[in-house]
Design a protein around this motif. Structure first.
Motif: not given
Length: 412
Positions: A33-61
């Protein structure tokens, strides 16, 4: 607006997915979880701003193995403790609360299988989950008297069931391999139909417009005479008709998400105050971080967060203690519901407070759109509306004062 309705593969792994890790124990779950969180945090603010659905990130998850950590050990899973599950959710939600919320219903649905599934259903669905498959949800509906007033029907027709209705707030459904839909039979008993993605008549629409949790795609599911084999339908009513921990489990995951949101807001407050904020002219100090009134408020926020986290861990330990028993009683479920209710009050309050105090302490510059720091309060405000925290105070008080056990349903 996006939707799916195309045929889908029944393989455990789609060809586009890589091998899925199988997590062995609690310690590995926390580390991953700690390892993955570091990846997911990158771009989290931009995903919110653009409302870009996390298709790639959910695959990582899901490939990380974290979506399968509650599969019982007897079926090849880690069967982690609820202390560990809440910690994992907190860690992911602090990185990106939309991603932290996406498996919320998934874990509750894994528990429904464990509680009500036949041996064949458990083997099939737990194998699917260990292979990286995800459950979405089709529970709530708009325009009804209350959350338990459902119009969706699940009707037996020969060897199959037929599902008819429309759902909303369907968090995770757009990203799901199975969309479990809650409907009622002719006797008003609840059944869960685990509908594979691509089943004819199933349509998932990306029409979520909430100002927070913007990338959860918590929109509409339409079911038009959807045929589901009996092997994919489970008696959901049993998790409330009999004393089970399904309600407290669902609620503690909600509380863990809010604790993660609070942690993220407070971390960003510290970073901004240290690096960008200016001290008030009457403070007599050179740095905002030395302003005595700011220091006092930061201390207060940390105390509130740590109190919420302590009650969250206490509630998880209560659930773990009860889950280890051979049989769960009504008194056990009441005790767990109250413990989780106490934690949920504090996680709700600190998530909202931390999101609001960020701007007071960081100053006017923190409101600029380039920072997108308002996402913390927006996420907290939207997610904490899942069920009214004012009723948690009533639940707790009524239990201690009058000995009244909380009603058994997914919101307690």
């Amino acid at each position: 607006m996006a939707e799916f309705g195309e045929a889908a593969s029944s393989n455990i792994r789609d060809e586009s997915r890589h091998a899925v890790r199988v997590i062995a124990d609690d310690a590995q779950a926390i580390a991953v979880a700690h390892e993955l969180a570091g990846r997911l945090a990158q771009g989290a603010a931009a995903r919110d701003t653009e409302r870009r659905l996390p298709h790639e990130e959910i695959e990582w998850f899901s490939q990380s193995g974290l979506w399968a950590i509650t599969v019982p050990k007897a079926y090849g899973g880690a069967g982690v403790s609820f202390v560990t599950l809440t910690e994992v959710i907190k860690i992911i939600a602090a990185a990106d609360p939309s991603l932290g919320q996406l498996p919320q219903n998934h874990f509750g649905l894994v528990d429904v299988i464990a509680l009500t599934g036949t041996e064949e259903q458990k083997k099939y669905f737990f194998t699917q989950v260990l292979g990286g498959k995800r459950f979405g949800n089709g529970f709530s509906e708009k325009g009804t008297k209350n959350v338990l007033d459902l119009k969706t029907s699940v009707t037996r027709d020969g060897g199959d069931y037929v599902v008819q209705g429309t759902k909303f707030y369907s968090t995770g459904a757009l990203f799901a391999d199975f969309v479990p839909v809650l409907g009622l039979d002719s006797e008003r008993k609840g059944w869960l139909a685990y509908i594979p993605k691509g089943t004819p008549g199933l349509t998932v629409i990306d029409d979520w417009s909430g100002f927070g949790q913007r990338t959860t795609a918590s929109g509409t599911v339409v079911l038009e005479s959807v045929r589901v084999p009996a092997s994919h339908v489970l008696p959901a009513h049993r998790v409330s008709d009999f004393p089970t921990l399904n309600g407290p489990i669902s609620q503690i995951i909600q509380a863990a998400i809010d604790a993660g949101i609070a942690k993220a807001a407070l971390d960003d407050t510290l970073t901004f105050v240290r690096s960008r904020s200016r001290p008030w002219i009457d403070s007599g100090v050179e740095r905002a971080s030395d302003d005595p009134l700011t220091v006092r408020e930061i201390g207060h926020l940390h105390i509130q967060l740590h109190a919420a986290e302590a009650l969250l861990e206490r509630a998880a330990r209560v659930i773990d203690e009860i889950a280890a028993k051979r049989e769960t009683t009504e008194d056990d479920v009441a005790r767990a519901s109250v413990a989780v209710g106490e934690a949920k009050v504090l996680t709700t309050e600190i998530a909202l407070l931390a999101g609001e105090k960020l701007f007071e302490l960081a100053g006017t510059q923190s409101t600029l759109g380039e920072h997108n720091l308002d996402r913390h309060w927006r996420n907290a405000r939207v997610h904490t509306l899942h069920d009214p925290v004012r009723w948690k105070y009533h639940l707790v008080g009524n239990y201690y004062l009058n000995g009244v056990k909380p009603a058994r349903h997914p919101w307690n």
